[in-house]
Design a protein around this motif. Structure first.
Motif, PDB file in Angstrom:
ATOM      1  N   ASN A 274      38.649  40.360  42.691  1.00  0.00           N
ATOM      2  CA  ASN A 274      40.010  40.743  42.270  1.00  0.00           C
ATOM      3  C   ASN A 274      41.013  40.522  43.398  1.00  0.00           C
ATOM      4  O   ASN A 274      42.146  40.079  43.165  1.00  0.00           O
ATOM      5  CB  ASN A 274      40.032  42.215  41.846  1.00  0.00           C
ATOM      6  N   THR A 275      40.590  40.828  44.633  1.00  0.00           N
ATOM      7  CA  THR A 275      41.479  40.634  45.788  1.00  0.00           C
ATOM      8  C   THR A 275      41.837  39.167  45.961  1.00  0.00           C
ATOM      9  O   THR A 275      43.017  38.816  46.165  1.00  0.00           O
ATOM     10  CB  THR A 275      40.794  41.159  47.070  1.00  0.00           C
ATOM     11  N   ASP A 278      44.416  37.880  43.638  1.00  0.00           N
ATOM     12  CA  ASP A 278      45.789  38.266  44.003  1.00  0.00           C
ATOM     13  C   ASP A 278      46.373  37.332  45.065  1.00  0.00           C
ATOM     14  O   ASP A 278      47.599  37.213  45.189  1.00  0.00           O
ATOM     15  CB  ASP A 278      45.800  39.704  44.543  1.00  0.00           C
ATOM     16  N   PHE A 279      45.508  36.676  45.841  1.00  0.00           N
ATOM     17  CA  PHE A 279      45.972  35.790  46.909  1.00  0.00           C
ATOM     18  C   PHE A 279      45.901  34.312  46.504  1.00  0.00           C
ATOM     19  O   PHE A 279      45.993  33.439  47.377  1.00  0.00           O
ATOM     20  CB  PHE A 279      45.139  36.019  48.175  1.00  0.00           C
ATOM     21  N   ASN A 306      39.762  48.299  47.686  1.00  0.00           N
ATOM     22  CA  ASN A 306      40.622  47.190  47.256  1.00  0.00           C
ATOM     23  C   ASN A 306      41.753  46.982  48.265  1.00  0.00           C
ATOM     24  O   ASN A 306      42.073  45.847  48.633  1.00  0.00           O
ATOM     25  CB  ASN A 306      41.183  47.485  45.866  1.00  0.00           C
ATOM     26  N   GLN A 307      42.352  48.092  48.721  1.00  0.00           N
ATOM     27  CA  GLN A 307      43.415  48.018  49.731  1.00  0.00           C
ATOM     28  C   GLN A 307      42.868  47.461  51.046  1.00  0.00           C
ATOM     29  O   GLN A 307      43.509  46.645  51.716  1.00  0.00           O
ATOM     30  CB  GLN A 307      44.003  49.411  49.966  1.00  0.00           C
ATOM     31  N   CYS A 310      42.327  43.710  50.668  1.00  0.00           N
ATOM     32  CA  CYS A 310      43.634  43.033  50.629  1.00  0.00           C
ATOM     33  C   CYS A 310      44.217  42.878  52.027  1.00  0.00           C
ATOM     34  O   CYS A 310      44.732  41.808  52.396  1.00  0.00           O
ATOM     35  CB  CYS A 310      44.608  43.820  49.750  1.00  0.00           C
ATOM     36  N   ASN A 311      44.122  43.959  52.816  1.00  0.00           N
ATOM     37  CA  ASN A 311      44.677  43.904  54.167  1.00  0.00           C
ATOM     38  C   ASN A 311      43.925  42.916  55.056  1.00  0.00           C
ATOM     39  O   ASN A 311      44.532  42.181  55.839  1.00  0.00           O
ATOM     40  CB  ASN A 311      44.649  45.296  54.801  1.00  0.00           C
ATOM     41  N   VAL A 313      41.937  40.265  54.111  1.00  0.00           N
ATOM     42  CA  VAL A 313      42.136  38.880  53.657  1.00  0.00           C
ATOM     43  C   VAL A 313      43.552  38.431  53.977  1.00  0.00           C
ATOM     44  O   VAL A 313      43.782  37.314  54.468  1.00  0.00           O
ATOM     45  CB  VAL A 313      41.845  38.756  52.146  1.00  0.00           C
ATOM     46  N   GLY A 314      44.530  39.306  53.711  1.00  0.00           N
ATOM     47  CA  GLY A 314      45.923  38.984  54.024  1.00  0.00           C
ATOM     48  C   GLY A 314      46.125  38.744  55.502  1.00  0.00           C
ATOM     49  O   GLY A 314      46.887  37.853  55.913  1.00  0.00           O
ATOM     50  N   CYS A 399      43.474  50.090  57.429  1.00  0.00           N
ATOM     51  CA  CYS A 399      42.067  49.706  57.262  1.00  0.00           C
ATOM     52  C   CYS A 399      41.154  50.698  57.960  1.00  0.00           C
ATOM     53  O   CYS A 399      40.132  51.138  57.394  1.00  0.00           O
ATOM     54  CB  CYS A 399      41.826  48.309  57.839  1.00  0.00           C
TER      55      CYS A 399
END
Length: 437
Positions: A274-275, A278-279, A306-307, A310-311, A313-314, A399
């Protein structure tokens, strides 16, 4: 050689009879306790044992006790006390002997001691009281035993509880301090909740108006604005957008508390999938390649993980090298209990009794100097300029907080211009941490 006569033999027989009779009398006397001493010949030398010598050994033993020992008459007169007790009450032994035990009992304990002393006259009794001597109160534990019929006295053993009571008092003080800190923490949490409410509503609304009115102003004056004025308006819009993002990130950071009841069995593969969806656009824009290994199923809070993903990978995409396609590798392995304390993980204070999933996020971006490996997890800490790499400096701090909420750890390894690896260690289950679902 002279031959023994009949008279000599008769005399010798009579002597043997007498010795045998005396030996039998001695044996009977020893059996019924009517002798005070007896002798044993060892290697041709007699050793005499008396009741006095046995009593001496007993007294030496009593004197070596690390507790008070007393002998009391039925009316409480002290006829013997060892050195420990006299040192405890800080009165010479010769003055203690001949006094009454009740003289050393504190006023508040006297009735209680009297009751237990009366019980001991019928058998034995134990209780906790306090002594009072030289204006000093001493908490003690006493054991009283009736010594009849051997002795018409009561034996009393006294254990000093001063150190125990001091420790209990320290524990109470620490407990009260902890209670006050918990109350203060609860108050701060309420204040944090109020701040979160303000941040999510009151602070965001003025920013939305700034962005809206600035955009309208630019649109209305578009044909008359100089390039310099247009650039200034763009900076206002970007600053307001960054402020909005900063408020959202601080809000997210403040919400990572008291969520133990939200743990559930979680498939990390699904969350990572899912992450990455989003990217999609940013991955396409960066021309990035992402290699993914199989991740385990653990007990976790899905929204927080999930957060976390996201952090990370981002972060890998953000700090990729300019003009070069990014490469990201995500993999995992299981660290059985007892295998987490290597030279890198030792600072994370992981539980040796727990098995962990170690998930690594590796990139080939700009990296960082290893001396800043701990600093990058501090809130608002940045190693790069805002102009070159956007962000609020909260992402990695968030994180770390999420991982700590999961009773795990996170660490980073990097080298300037040679990429970075972030290792996330999460317990497979939360039962060892007192969390149940």
């Amino acid at each position: 050689m002279e031959t023994a006569t009949a008279d000599d033999l008769l005399a010798e027989i009579e002597d043997l009879k007498l010795r045998l009779s005396e030996a039998q009398d001695a044996i009977d006397a020893i059996k019924n306790g009517s002798v005070d001493a007896f002798a044993i010949r060892t290697n041709g030398k007699p050793e005499v044992f008396t009741l006095q010598s046995l009593d001496y050994a007993y007294r030496v033993l009593i004197e070596k006790f690390s507790e008070g020992a007393l002998n009391l008459t039925p009316d409480g007169l002290i006829i013997y006390c060892n050195s420990y007790f006299s040192n405890l009450v800080n009165i010479p032994n010769e003055k203690v002997t001949g006094s009454y035990i009740f003289d050393y009992i504190s006023d508040e304990s006297r009735q209680q001691f009297r009751e237990h002393f009366d019980l001991a006259l019928q058998g034995c009794s134990k209780t906790e009281i306090s002594l009072r001597t030289n204006n000093i109160t001493i908490p003690v534990y006493v054991s009283l035993t009736n010594l009849q019929p051997q002795l018409a006295t009561v034996g009393m053993i006294v254990t000093d509880l001063s150190e125990k009571k001091q420790n209990e008092q320290l524990i109470k003080i620490h407990a009260e301090t902890l209670r006050k800190k918990n109350v203060e923490l609860e108050r701060l949490n309420k204040s944090l909740d109020q701040f979160a409410s303000i941040a999510s509503h009151d602070l965001q609304e003025p920013l939305r108006k700034i962005k809206t009115f600035t955009a309208l102003l630019k649109m209305k004056l578009n044909t008359t604005l100089s390039s310099e004025s247009s650039e200034l308006i763009d900076k206002i819009i970007k600053s307001s957008e960054r402020m909005s993002l900063l408020i959202k990130n601080v809000l997210n950071f403040s919400r990572i508390v008291n969520m133990e009841k939200m743990f559930e069995t979680t498939d990390l593969n699904q969350l990572l999938d899912n992450t990455l969806k989003d990217f999609d656009l940013l991955i396409l824009e960066k021309g990035a390649s992402v290699q993914i290994g199989n991740l385990p199923v653990i007990e976790a809070i899905p929204s927080q993980i999930n957060q976390l993903f996201c952090n990370l990978v981002g972060n890998a995409l953000k700090f990729s090298k300019l003009g070069r396609p990014a490469s990201i590798s995500i993999s995992s392995r299981i660290l059985p209990s007892g295998e987490t304390e290597n030279e890198f993980n030792v600072k994370l204070n992981l539980d040796r009794q727990v098995s962990y999933a170690e998930i690594s996020f590796k990139d080939d971006g700009i990296g960082f100097d290893q001396q800043f490996a701990d600093q990058i997890f501090s809130i608002f800490e940045r190693l790069n300029s805002q102009e070159q790499y956007s962000g609020t400096g909260i992402g990695l701090a968030l994180c770390q907080k999420i991982v700590q909420q999961h009773h795990g750890g996170i660490r980073a390894e990097g080298k300037e211009n040679a990429g970075a690896i972030f290792y996330v260690l999460l317990p497979l289950t939360q039962s060892a941490n007192g969390v149940s679902n």
